[in-house]
Write an enzyme that holds these catalytic residues in place. Structure first.
Site, PDB file in Angstrom:
ATOM      1  N   CYS A 166       1.755 -13.819 -18.179  1.00 46.21           N
ATOM      2  CA  CYS A 166       3.159 -13.435 -18.023  1.00 46.21           C
ATOM      3  C   CYS A 166       3.240 -12.353 -16.924  1.00 46.21           C
ATOM      4  O   CYS A 166       2.210 -11.871 -16.447  1.00 46.21           O
ATOM      5  CB  CYS A 166       3.694 -12.907 -19.357  1.00 46.21           C
ATOM      6  SG  CYS A 166       3.146 -11.225 -19.736  1.00 46.21           S
ATOM      7  N   CYS A 192       1.090  -9.205 -17.644  1.00 42.88           N
ATOM      8  CA  CYS A 192      -0.358  -9.385 -17.524  1.00 42.88           C
ATOM      9  C   CYS A 192      -0.758  -9.646 -16.075  1.00 42.88           C
ATOM     10  O   CYS A 192      -1.815  -9.185 -15.628  1.00 42.88           O
ATOM     11  CB  CYS A 192      -0.826 -10.511 -18.451  1.00 42.88           C
ATOM     12  SG  CYS A 192      -0.614 -10.056 -20.185  1.00 42.88           S
ATOM     13  N   HIS A 251      -1.028  -8.138 -25.396  1.00 47.48           N
ATOM     14  CA  HIS A 251      -1.443  -9.490 -25.019  1.00 47.48           C
ATOM     15  C   HIS A 251      -2.968  -9.523 -24.843  1.00 47.48           C
ATOM     16  O   HIS A 251      -3.586  -8.491 -24.515  1.00 47.48           O
ATOM     17  CB  HIS A 251      -0.761  -9.906 -23.713  1.00 47.48           C
ATOM     18  CG  HIS A 251       0.720 -10.110 -23.857  1.00 47.48           C
ATOM     19  ND1 HIS A 251       1.534 -10.508 -22.826  1.00 47.48           N
ATOM     20  CD2 HIS A 251       1.533  -9.977 -24.944  1.00 47.48           C
ATOM     21  CE1 HIS A 251       2.780 -10.601 -23.254  1.00 47.48           C
ATOM     22  NE2 HIS A 251       2.805 -10.286 -24.531  1.00 47.48           N
ATOM     23  N   GLU A 307      -4.848 -10.583 -22.517  1.00 49.08           N
ATOM     24  CA  GLU A 307      -5.349 -10.136 -21.204  1.00 49.08           C
ATOM     25  C   GLU A 307      -5.408  -8.617 -21.126  1.00 49.08           C
ATOM     26  O   GLU A 307      -6.380  -8.037 -20.642  1.00 49.08           O
ATOM     27  CB  GLU A 307      -4.415 -10.617 -20.072  1.00 49.08           C
ATOM     28  CG  GLU A 307      -4.267 -12.125 -19.948  1.00 49.08           C
ATOM     29  CD  GLU A 307      -3.041 -12.637 -20.675  1.00 49.08           C
ATOM     30  OE1 GLU A 307      -2.846 -12.274 -21.859  1.00 49.08           O
ATOM     31  OE2 GLU A 307      -2.286 -13.411 -20.079  1.00 49.08           O
TER      32      GLU A 307
END
Lengths: 151, 151
Positions: free
Chosen positions: A77, A80, A47, A49
Site C-alpha cells: 500500500c 508500505c 502491516h 512490511e
C-alpha cells in the site's frame, strides 16, 4: 516468497488479513519475517512490511537496509511503499497485484515521482495465485461468518 | 500548532530534523504529541506524525482516530499521509509546505486518488513561517558543522 506466504497463512490463523513479508540481505540470509498484526496491536500501520523492515534494520543495527530485498505476498500500500523507500530496500518482490489499495503499480504509485528519493527495483506478480487465493479465502470466510451472525 | 512547534524545537535540540505533531480529539483535548525520533530510534519511519498517531490511538484504546485532528509543523511525507488516512483522521492542519518530500500537495498526493479510502480535510500553511524557519536554521547549522569538520 514461500516464507512470506507462510507468514501470511499464520496471520490468517490469527484473524489478520493474510499478508506476509520477509527481508533478505545481500548474502541471502533472512533478517526478519512478519505477518500482518493490525488487529493484535490495534494499529492500522502494523502491516507485515513495516514490521519486517523495522525488525530487519534493528537486527542490522542501522537505519537503512541497502543491499537487501523485501519479499511480500501483496502489492504494498502507499504507507508500505513509502517505508520501503525510506529504508532504502534494493529490490521489492511482491505477489498479488492490489488494484484497490496498492501504492506501487496503482493509486499514488509512490516510486514514480521525482520527489521519491530512493527507488527499489520492483518485480510484481511472483507466486501471485497463491497469495491472491489466501486473501480470497480469508475474505470469503469473513463474509460467510458475517452472514451467519446476521441470521 | 504552538504545541507542535514546541515539539519540533525539542526535536532539534535532540539532533533530530525539527518536525512536531499533535493529535487533538473532538473536544479539543490533546491525545498525544511527538517530535521526530528517527535518529534516537534508528528507524526512518519514526516521524513525528506516526508516533503521535500511534500514541493517540493507544490512548483511545481503538484502532482509529475518527473525529480527531492532527496538527503537524511540516507537510506530511507519503508515509505519514498514508498513515493519516489509515488512522482516519478527520482534519489535517500542517505548517510549511514541502515541495521536496511532501506527499499531500506534492509528489504522489496520497489523498487525491480514488484508491484512498479515507480522506481528511486538509488545511496547509498554518504558522508556516515559524515551522520553515526552524527547519532552515537546523539545516544551516548542520552545514556549518559539516564545513567545520571538513577543515
Amino acid at each position: 516468497m514461500q516464507q512470506a506466504l507462510a507468514e501470511a497463512e499464520a496471520a490468517a490463523r490469527r484473524g489478520e488479513v493474510p499478508v506476509g513479508a520477509v527481508v533478505v540481505d545481500a548474502g541471502g540470509s533472512v533478517l526478519a519475517a512478519a505477518g500482518n498484526e493490525v488487529e493484535a496491536r490495534g494499529d492500522p500501520t502494523a502491516h507485515a512490511e513495516i514490521l519486517a523492515l523495522r525488525a530487519a534494520a534493528q537486527r542490522r543495527g542501522g537505519k537503512f537496509l541497502q543491499g537487501c530485498r523485501l519479499f511480500v505476498t501483496l502489492e504494498p500500500c502507499p504507507l508500505c511503499a513509502a517505508a520501503i523507500s525510506l529504508f532504502r530496500i534494493d529490490r521489492l518482490v511482491f505477489g498479488a497485484y492490489d488494484p484497490k489499495s496498492g501504492g506501487v503499480e496503482h493509486g499514488p504509485r509512490v516510486f514514480s515521482h521525482p520527489t521519491c528519493h530512493y527507488r527499489p527495483e520492483v518485480v510484481g506478480g511472483v507466486d501471485q495465485t497463491a497469495a491472491a487465493e489466501l486473501l480470497r479465502h480469508f475474505f470469503s470466510q469473513k463474509r460467510d461468518s458475517a452472514n451467519s451472525a446476521g441470521r
